[in-house]
Design a protein around this motif. Structure first.
Motif, PDB file in Angstrom:
ATOM      1  N   ALA A 155      40.648  38.146  40.364  1.00 53.99           N
ATOM      2  CA  ALA A 155      40.023  38.859  41.241  1.00 53.99           C
ATOM      3  C   ALA A 155      39.025  39.619  40.427  1.00 53.99           C
ATOM      4  N   LEU A 156      37.742  39.812  41.103  1.00 53.81           N
ATOM      5  CA  LEU A 156      36.740  40.592  40.421  1.00 53.81           C
ATOM      6  C   LEU A 156      36.488  41.604  41.263  1.00 53.81           C
ATOM      7  N   TYR A 157      36.577  43.092  40.628  1.00 59.10           N
ATOM      8  CA  TYR A 157      36.271  44.110  41.540  1.00 59.10           C
ATOM      9  C   TYR A 157      35.501  45.219  40.639  1.00 59.10           C
ATOM     10  N   TYR A 158      35.097  46.187  41.617  1.00 56.33           N
ATOM     11  CA  TYR A 158      34.285  47.316  40.960  1.00 56.33           C
ATOM     12  C   TYR A 158      35.007  48.519  40.912  1.00 56.33           C
ATOM     13  N   ARG A 159      35.359  49.243  39.806  1.00 56.47           N
ATOM     14  CA  ARG A 159      35.973  50.678  39.922  1.00 56.47           C
ATOM     15  C   ARG A 159      34.854  51.465  38.958  1.00 56.47           C
ATOM     16  N   ASN A 160      34.344  52.554  39.891  1.00 52.00           N
ATOM     17  CA  ASN A 160      33.290  53.540  39.293  1.00 52.00           C
ATOM     18  C   ASN A 160      31.956  52.718  39.162  1.00 52.00           C
ATOM     19  N   ASN A 161      31.801  51.775  39.887  1.00 54.61           N
ATOM     20  CA  ASN A 161      30.557  50.821  39.821  1.00 54.61           C
ATOM     21  C   ASN A 161      30.576  50.111  38.372  1.00 54.61           C
ATOM     22  N   LEU A 162      31.735  49.941  37.620  1.00 56.06           N
ATOM     23  CA  LEU A 162      32.012  49.132  36.530  1.00 56.06           C
ATOM     24  C   LEU A 162      32.757  47.983  37.042  1.00 56.06           C
ATOM     25  N   PRO A 163      32.399  46.703  36.429  1.00 49.25           N
ATOM     26  CA  PRO A 163      33.211  45.562  36.864  1.00 49.25           C
ATOM     27  C   PRO A 163      34.310  45.333  36.040  1.00 49.25           C
ATOM     28  N   GLN A 164      35.525  44.982  36.821  1.00 49.71           N
ATOM     29  CA  GLN A 164      36.744  44.633  35.941  1.00 49.71           C
ATOM     30  C   GLN A 164      37.244  43.266  36.716  1.00 49.71           C
ATOM     31  N   ALA A 165      38.325  42.968  36.190  1.00 52.37           N
ATOM     32  CA  ALA A 165      38.991  41.632  36.671  1.00 52.37           C
ATOM     33  C   ALA A 165      40.439  41.675  36.236  1.00 52.37           C
ATOM     34  N   THR A 166      41.100  40.937  37.123  1.00 52.94           N
ATOM     35  CA  THR A 166      42.468  40.633  36.887  1.00 52.94           C
ATOM     36  C   THR A 166      42.339  39.146  36.650  1.00 52.94           C
ATOM     37  N   ILE A 167      43.171  38.556  35.508  1.00 55.43           N
ATOM     38  CA  ILE A 167      43.035  37.205  35.327  1.00 55.43           C
ATOM     39  C   ILE A 167      44.604  36.506  35.256  1.00 55.43           C
ATOM     40  N   HIS A 168      45.003  35.487  35.806  1.00 60.41           N
ATOM     41  CA  HIS A 168      46.073  35.023  35.517  1.00 60.41           C
ATOM     42  C   HIS A 168      45.816  33.498  35.051  1.00 60.41           C
ATOM     43  N   LYS A 200      33.620  35.692  48.245  1.00 60.91           N
ATOM     44  CA  LYS A 200      33.228  37.253  48.205  1.00 60.91           C
ATOM     45  C   LYS A 200      33.814  37.919  49.531  1.00 60.91           C
ATOM     46  N   HIS A 201      34.511  39.038  49.277  1.00 61.34           N
ATOM     47  CA  HIS A 201      35.217  39.878  50.245  1.00 61.34           C
ATOM     48  C   HIS A 201      34.311  40.961  50.782  1.00 61.34           C
ATOM     49  N   ASP A 202      34.598  41.576  52.048  1.00 58.45           N
ATOM     50  CA  ASP A 202      33.742  42.460  52.793  1.00 58.45           C
ATOM     51  C   ASP A 202      33.775  43.816  51.897  1.00 58.45           C
ATOM     52  N   ASN A 203      34.825  43.908  51.189  1.00 61.55           N
ATOM     53  CA  ASN A 203      34.724  45.409  50.178  1.00 61.55           C
ATOM     54  C   ASN A 203      34.217  45.115  48.669  1.00 61.55           C
ATOM     55  N   GLY A 204      33.236  44.271  48.662  1.00 57.33           N
ATOM     56  CA  GLY A 204      32.546  43.736  47.404  1.00 57.33           C
ATOM     57  C   GLY A 204      33.272  43.111  46.420  1.00 57.33           C
ATOM     58  N   SER A 205      34.748  42.920  46.603  1.00 62.47           N
ATOM     59  CA  SER A 205      35.304  42.051  45.574  1.00 62.47           C
ATOM     60  C   SER A 205      35.159  40.793  45.667  1.00 62.47           C
ATOM     61  N   TYR A 206      35.721  39.961  44.773  1.00 65.97           N
ATOM     62  CA  TYR A 206      35.612  38.419  44.649  1.00 65.97           C
ATOM     63  C   TYR A 206      36.746  37.953  44.180  1.00 65.97           C
ATOM     64  N   THR A 207      37.409  37.064  45.002  1.00 66.94           N
ATOM     65  CA  THR A 207      38.426  36.308  44.287  1.00 66.94           C
ATOM     66  C   THR A 207      37.966  34.811  43.730  1.00 66.94           C
ATOM     67  N   PHE A 208      38.664  34.299  42.589  1.00 65.35           N
ATOM     68  CA  PHE A 208      38.354  33.045  42.002  1.00 65.35           C
ATOM     69  C   PHE A 208      39.446  32.189  41.468  1.00 65.35           C
ATOM     70  N   ARG A 209      39.109  30.982  41.634  1.00 64.57           N
ATOM     71  CA  ARG A 209      40.266  29.959  41.166  1.00 64.57           C
ATOM     72  C   ARG A 209      39.289  28.836  40.377  1.00 64.57           C
ATOM     73  N   ALA A 210      39.951  28.540  39.270  1.00 63.86           N
ATOM     74  CA  ALA A 210      39.543  27.244  38.701  1.00 63.86           C
ATOM     75  C   ALA A 210      40.687  26.310  38.246  1.00 63.86           C
ATOM     76  N   PHE A 211      40.811  25.036  38.221  1.00 60.33           N
ATOM     77  CA  PHE A 211      41.850  24.266  38.149  1.00 60.33           C
ATOM     78  C   PHE A 211      41.275  22.972  37.392  1.00 60.33           C
ATOM     79  N   GLU A 212      41.975  22.310  36.603  1.00 62.07           N
ATOM     80  CA  GLU A 212      41.477  21.175  35.924  1.00 62.07           C
ATOM     81  C   GLU A 212      42.744  20.370  35.425  1.00 62.07           C
ATOM     82  N   ALA A 213      42.815  19.406  35.563  1.00 63.69           N
ATOM     83  CA  ALA A 213      43.838  18.306  35.372  1.00 63.69           C
ATOM     84  C   ALA A 213      43.410  17.060  34.676  1.00 63.69           C
ATOM     85  N   THR A 214      43.735  16.615  33.602  1.00 64.12           N
ATOM     86  CA  THR A 214      43.396  15.308  32.967  1.00 64.12           C
ATOM     87  C   THR A 214      44.637  14.403  32.566  1.00 64.12           C
TER      88      THR A 214
END
Length: 164
Positions: free
Chosen positions: A120-133, A92-106
């Motif tokens: 990254a998860l962030y809020y625009r006009n109090n609505l949740p949005q995200a960028t996903i790679h 969680k970041h000070d501006n209220g956004s979140y960065t995330f990472r998940a990894f799996e190898a088999t």
């Protein structure tokens, strides 16, 4: 007869405890979770073009779960009855956004699979949005009569999504 009651009892206890563990891990420790409500953009970066539409549909039915302990789970629909869970962490970041990472190898060096999701998860006009790679791939190799065979498949995309 007594010989078999103890192992059966232990198997039953282990099954019950295992089911409790799954319930506790997946339901009760979730700080918040979001489903993807719509795709704002989807950029296919690598892989067979025919895979893009299927991956887009999977993404639209995915779930992002942020756990109280700092863990992150990305739930990706695998087929009509099952989801594939990839675990990682978030910050969680000070501006209220979140960065995330998940990894799996088999697998290993000869045959294996990997999945990487970050964003990254962030809020625009109090609505949740995200960028996903997203990136995934698998590799298979063998040697027959001193002839090496190798097969690799990779897919990658980036997306901006609205959440609910």
């Amino acid at each position: 007869m007594k010989k078999f009651t103890r192992p059966l009892f232990l198997v039953l206890i282990m099954a019950i405890v295992s089911s409790w563990t799954v319930i506790i891990d997946n339901d009760y420790d979730a700080l918040f979770q979001y489903e993807i409500s719509s795709l704002e953009s989807f950029k296919w970066k690598k892989g067979e073009d025919r895979w893009a539409e299927m991956e887009k549909k999977r993404l639209e039915r995915s779930l992002l779960v942020f756990h109280e302990n700092g863990m992150f789970t990305f739930s990706l629909p695998w087929d009509s009855n099952n989801s594939y869970l990839i675990d990682g962490t978030y910050k969680k970041h000070d501006n209220g956004s979140y960065t995330f990472r998940a990894f799996e190898a088999t697998g290993g060096s000869v045959n294996g699979n990997h999945i990487l999701i970050n964003g990254a998860l962030y809020y625009r006009n109090n609505l949740p949005q995200a960028t996903i790679h997203f990136a995934s791939g698998n590799h298979k190799g063998s040697r027959i009569n001193d002839v090496k065979f190798k097969e690799t498949a990779i897919k990658m995309y980036s997306a901006k999504v609205k959440l609910h």
